[in-house]
Design a protein around this motif. Structure first.
Motif, PDB file in Angstrom:
ATOM      1  N   VAL A 132      -4.176   8.905  -0.592  1.00 40.51           N
ATOM      2  CA  VAL A 132      -3.030   8.030  -0.456  1.00 40.51           C
ATOM      3  C   VAL A 132      -2.758   7.902   1.029  1.00 40.51           C
ATOM      4  O   VAL A 132      -2.630   8.906   1.730  1.00 40.51           O
ATOM      5  CB  VAL A 132      -1.791   8.627  -1.171  1.00 40.51           C
ATOM      6  CG1 VAL A 132      -0.582   7.755  -0.936  1.00 40.51           C
ATOM      7  CG2 VAL A 132      -2.087   8.802  -2.659  1.00 40.51           C
ATOM      8  N   ALA A 133      -2.737   6.676   1.533  1.00 41.62           N
ATOM      9  CA  ALA A 133      -2.463   6.429   2.949  1.00 41.62           C
ATOM     10  C   ALA A 133      -1.218   5.575   3.058  1.00 41.62           C
ATOM     11  O   ALA A 133      -1.033   4.637   2.277  1.00 41.62           O
ATOM     12  CB  ALA A 133      -3.647   5.719   3.604  1.00 41.62           C
ATOM     13  N   ASP A 134      -0.377   5.890   4.007  1.00 36.38           N
ATOM     14  CA  ASP A 134       0.832   5.109   4.227  1.00 36.38           C
ATOM     15  C   ASP A 134       0.533   4.063   5.294  1.00 36.38           C
ATOM     16  O   ASP A 134       0.656   4.316   6.476  1.00 36.38           O
ATOM     17  CB  ASP A 134       1.983   6.016   4.660  1.00 36.38           C
ATOM     18  CG  ASP A 134       3.292   5.257   4.805  1.00 36.38           C
ATOM     19  OD1 ASP A 134       3.308   4.041   4.517  1.00 36.38           O
ATOM     20  OD2 ASP A 134       4.282   5.869   5.204  1.00 36.38           O
ATOM     21  N   ASN A 135       0.099   2.873   4.849  1.00 40.18           N
ATOM     22  CA  ASN A 135      -0.217   1.797   5.785  1.00 40.18           C
ATOM     23  C   ASN A 135       1.030   1.048   6.247  1.00 40.18           C
ATOM     24  O   ASN A 135       1.016   0.415   7.278  1.00 40.18           O
ATOM     25  CB  ASN A 135      -1.186   0.798   5.143  1.00 40.18           C
ATOM     26  CG  ASN A 135      -2.596   1.318   5.129  1.00 40.18           C
ATOM     27  OD1 ASN A 135      -3.125   1.684   6.167  1.00 40.18           O
ATOM     28  ND2 ASN A 135      -3.208   1.366   3.971  1.00 40.18           N
ATOM     29  N   GLY A 136       2.087   1.096   5.484  1.00 38.62           N
ATOM     30  CA  GLY A 136       3.325   0.412   5.862  1.00 38.62           C
ATOM     31  C   GLY A 136       3.244  -1.092   5.667  1.00 38.62           C
ATOM     32  O   GLY A 136       2.173  -1.689   5.674  1.00 38.62           O
ATOM     33  N   ARG A 137       4.403  -1.704   5.496  1.00 38.54           N
ATOM     34  CA  ARG A 137       4.482  -3.157   5.255  1.00 38.54           C
ATOM     35  C   ARG A 137       3.937  -3.959   6.420  1.00 38.54           C
ATOM     36  O   ARG A 137       3.395  -5.039   6.247  1.00 38.54           O
ATOM     37  CB  ARG A 137       5.929  -3.561   4.990  1.00 38.54           C
ATOM     38  CG  ARG A 137       6.496  -3.014   3.704  1.00 38.54           C
ATOM     39  CD  ARG A 137       7.959  -3.407   3.517  1.00 38.54           C
ATOM     40  NE  ARG A 137       8.161  -4.842   3.490  1.00 38.54           N
ATOM     41  CZ  ARG A 137       8.041  -5.598   2.400  1.00 38.54           C
ATOM     42  NH1 ARG A 137       7.727  -5.040   1.255  1.00 38.54           N
ATOM     43  NH2 ARG A 137       8.246  -6.897   2.454  1.00 38.54           N
ATOM     44  N   ALA A 138       4.090  -3.460   7.644  1.00 38.77           N
ATOM     45  CA  ALA A 138       3.666  -4.214   8.831  1.00 38.77           C
ATOM     46  C   ALA A 138       2.185  -4.017   9.145  1.00 38.77           C
ATOM     47  O   ALA A 138       1.661  -4.675  10.040  1.00 38.77           O
ATOM     48  CB  ALA A 138       4.512  -3.786  10.031  1.00 38.77           C
ATOM     49  N   SER A 139       1.513  -3.157   8.419  1.00 38.13           N
ATOM     50  CA  SER A 139       0.102  -2.878   8.686  1.00 38.13           C
ATOM     51  C   SER A 139      -0.747  -4.137   8.519  1.00 38.13           C
ATOM     52  O   SER A 139      -0.607  -4.854   7.528  1.00 38.13           O
ATOM     53  CB  SER A 139      -0.392  -1.788   7.734  1.00 38.13           C
ATOM     54  OG  SER A 139      -1.764  -1.565   7.915  1.00 38.13           O
ATOM     55  N   PRO A 140      -1.656  -4.428   9.467  1.00 37.32           N
ATOM     56  CA  PRO A 140      -2.504  -5.617   9.361  1.00 37.32           C
ATOM     57  C   PRO A 140      -3.734  -5.362   8.482  1.00 37.32           C
ATOM     58  O   PRO A 140      -4.865  -5.620   8.869  1.00 37.32           O
ATOM     59  CB  PRO A 140      -2.899  -5.881  10.815  1.00 37.32           C
ATOM     60  CG  PRO A 140      -2.965  -4.517  11.419  1.00 37.32           C
ATOM     61  CD  PRO A 140      -1.852  -3.728  10.742  1.00 37.32           C
TER      62      PRO A 140
ATOM     63  N   ARG B 130       1.691  -4.391  -0.017  1.00 36.78           N
ATOM     64  CA  ARG B 130       3.082  -3.909   0.040  1.00 36.78           C
ATOM     65  C   ARG B 130       4.051  -5.046   0.313  1.00 36.78           C
ATOM     66  O   ARG B 130       5.131  -5.108  -0.272  1.00 36.78           O
ATOM     67  CB  ARG B 130       3.228  -2.822   1.102  1.00 36.78           C
ATOM     68  CG  ARG B 130       2.679  -1.498   0.605  1.00 36.78           C
ATOM     69  CD  ARG B 130       2.965  -0.379   1.526  1.00 36.78           C
ATOM     70  NE  ARG B 130       4.333   0.086   1.369  1.00 36.78           N
ATOM     71  CZ  ARG B 130       4.820   1.126   2.020  1.00 36.78           C
ATOM     72  NH1 ARG B 130       4.056   1.788   2.856  1.00 36.78           N
ATOM     73  NH2 ARG B 130       6.060   1.509   1.855  1.00 36.78           N
ATOM     74  N   ARG B 131       3.671  -5.956   1.223  1.00 33.55           N
ATOM     75  CA  ARG B 131       4.553  -7.090   1.522  1.00 33.55           C
ATOM     76  C   ARG B 131       4.749  -7.973   0.295  1.00 33.55           C
ATOM     77  O   ARG B 131       5.796  -8.582   0.126  1.00 33.55           O
ATOM     78  CB  ARG B 131       3.988  -7.904   2.693  1.00 33.55           C
ATOM     79  CG  ARG B 131       4.084  -7.179   4.034  1.00 33.55           C
ATOM     80  CD  ARG B 131       3.716  -8.072   5.211  1.00 33.55           C
ATOM     81  NE  ARG B 131       2.332  -8.518   5.209  1.00 33.55           N
ATOM     82  CZ  ARG B 131       1.298  -7.818   5.662  1.00 33.55           C
ATOM     83  NH1 ARG B 131       1.481  -6.604   6.159  1.00 33.55           N
ATOM     84  NH2 ARG B 131       0.074  -8.326   5.642  1.00 33.55           N
ATOM     85  N   ALA B 132       3.745  -8.023  -0.572  1.00 35.83           N
ATOM     86  CA  ALA B 132       3.832  -8.837  -1.794  1.00 35.83           C
ATOM     87  C   ALA B 132       4.472  -8.078  -2.944  1.00 35.83           C
ATOM     88  O   ALA B 132       4.621  -8.602  -4.038  1.00 35.83           O
ATOM     89  CB  ALA B 132       2.428  -9.303  -2.202  1.00 35.83           C
ATOM     90  N   GLY B 133       4.844  -6.809  -2.708  1.00 32.57           N
ATOM     91  CA  GLY B 133       5.460  -6.016  -3.759  1.00 32.57           C
ATOM     92  C   GLY B 133       4.468  -5.515  -4.797  1.00 32.57           C
ATOM     93  O   GLY B 133       4.849  -5.187  -5.913  1.00 32.57           O
ATOM     94  N   ALA B 134       3.198  -5.462  -4.421  1.00 36.70           N
ATOM     95  CA  ALA B 134       2.148  -5.037  -5.349  1.00 36.70           C
ATOM     96  C   ALA B 134       1.578  -3.679  -4.926  1.00 36.70           C
ATOM     97  O   ALA B 134       1.777  -3.233  -3.797  1.00 36.70           O
ATOM     98  CB  ALA B 134       1.019  -6.065  -5.365  1.00 36.70           C
ATOM     99  N   ILE B 135       0.886  -3.053  -5.829  1.00 42.73           N
ATOM    100  CA  ILE B 135       0.176  -1.820  -5.526  1.00 42.73           C
ATOM    101  C   ILE B 135      -1.226  -2.210  -5.088  1.00 42.73           C
ATOM    102  O   ILE B 135      -1.903  -2.981  -5.763  1.00 42.73           O
ATOM    103  CB  ILE B 135       0.102  -0.901  -6.760  1.00 42.73           C
ATOM    104  CG1 ILE B 135       1.511  -0.445  -7.152  1.00 42.73           C
ATOM    105  CG2 ILE B 135      -0.806   0.293  -6.483  1.00 42.73           C
ATOM    106  CD1 ILE B 135       1.550   0.299  -8.467  1.00 42.73           C
ATOM    107  N   GLY B 136      -1.661  -1.688  -3.955  1.00 43.12           N
ATOM    108  CA  GLY B 136      -3.000  -1.984  -3.458  1.00 43.12           C
ATOM    109  C   GLY B 136      -3.942  -0.837  -3.752  1.00 43.12           C
ATOM    110  O   GLY B 136      -3.561   0.322  -3.676  1.00 43.12           O
ATOM    111  N   VAL B 137      -5.160  -1.162  -4.106  1.00 39.15           N
ATOM    112  CA  VAL B 137      -6.196  -0.167  -4.334  1.00 39.15           C
ATOM    113  C   VAL B 137      -7.380  -0.559  -3.470  1.00 39.15           C
ATOM    114  O   VAL B 137      -7.809  -1.717  -3.470  1.00 39.15           O
ATOM    115  CB  VAL B 137      -6.615  -0.114  -5.821  1.00 39.15           C
ATOM    116  CG1 VAL B 137      -7.732   0.894  -6.023  1.00 39.15           C
ATOM    117  CG2 VAL B 137      -5.424   0.222  -6.699  1.00 39.15           C
ATOM    118  N   SER B 138      -7.897   0.396  -2.726  1.00 38.05           N
ATOM    119  CA  SER B 138      -9.002   0.131  -1.826  1.00 38.05           C
ATOM    120  C   SER B 138      -9.987   1.275  -1.921  1.00 38.05           C
ATOM    121  O   SER B 138      -9.677   2.323  -2.499  1.00 38.05           O
ATOM    122  CB  SER B 138      -8.464  -0.001  -0.394  1.00 38.05           C
ATOM    123  OG  SER B 138      -9.517  -0.229   0.518  1.00 38.05           O
ATOM    124  N   GLY B 139     -11.146   1.110  -1.350  1.00 42.21           N
ATOM    125  CA  GLY B 139     -12.121   2.188  -1.386  1.00 42.21           C
ATOM    126  C   GLY B 139     -13.103   2.116  -0.245  1.00 42.21           C
ATOM    127  O   GLY B 139     -13.320   1.059   0.342  1.00 42.21           O
TER     128      GLY B 139
END
Length: 157
Positions: free
Chosen positions: A4-12, A19-28
């Motif tokens: 789990v990484a805290d990228n924050g709403r402002a993360s590019p 997060r800005r869209a109010g969704a849960i992101g999954v990456s790998g």
């Protein structure tokens, strides 16, 4: 590993956009450096199957139905800048650890070679925090600000 990484709403990043869209992101990360091998593709298929089964989307593997069972996922947390080791100038990074290694704060992480000052000895770099090596810079040549290594802490569940 899962982390789990805290990228924050402002993360590019795509995770910041989620997060800005109010969704849960999954990456790998399944190989790194934009590479694909038979092994990394099999790992990716197994990881996606495991995620879909865990979320209840499917009941059995779809992408890798004949794959070997994997070890239980260990959850890691990457939430502080101090968990990373960053280049401070142009140079060449030589790691002393492997991905997945458990490391202690103060342990040798690698050496940094200044290619513009060949008369200087290499600089020993040490981890600021304990954890498991989660990422390593793929390219040896680095510029100031490049992330060289990251360690994540296990999340006890």
């Amino acid at each position: 590993y899962g982390f789990v990484a805290d990228n924050g709403r402002a993360s590019p990043t795509s995770m910041g956009a989620a997060r800005r869209a109010g969704a849960i992101g999954v990456s790998g990360e399944f190989g790194g450096g934009g590479t694909a091998t038979v092994d990394t593709m099999a790992i990716t298929a197994r990881a996606i199957d495991n995620l879909m089964i865990t979320l209840g989307v499917v009941e059995a593997p779809v992408l890798a139905p004949e794959s070997k069972p994997s070890a239980p996922t260990r959850l890691l947390s990457l939430s502080r800048h101090s968990q990373g080791l960053y280049a401070t100038r142009r140079g060449w990074f030589e790691p002393a650890v492997r991905l997945g290694d458990g490391v202690a704060a103060g342990q040798l992480a690698g050496w940094y070679h200044d290619l513009e000052r060949l008369d200087l000895a290499e600089e020993a770099l040490h981890f600021a925090e304990s954890g498991i090596v989660l990422s390593r810079r793929l390219h040896t040549m680095c510029e100031a600000g490049d992330c060289l290594l990251q360690v994540a802490e296990p999340v006890e569940g």
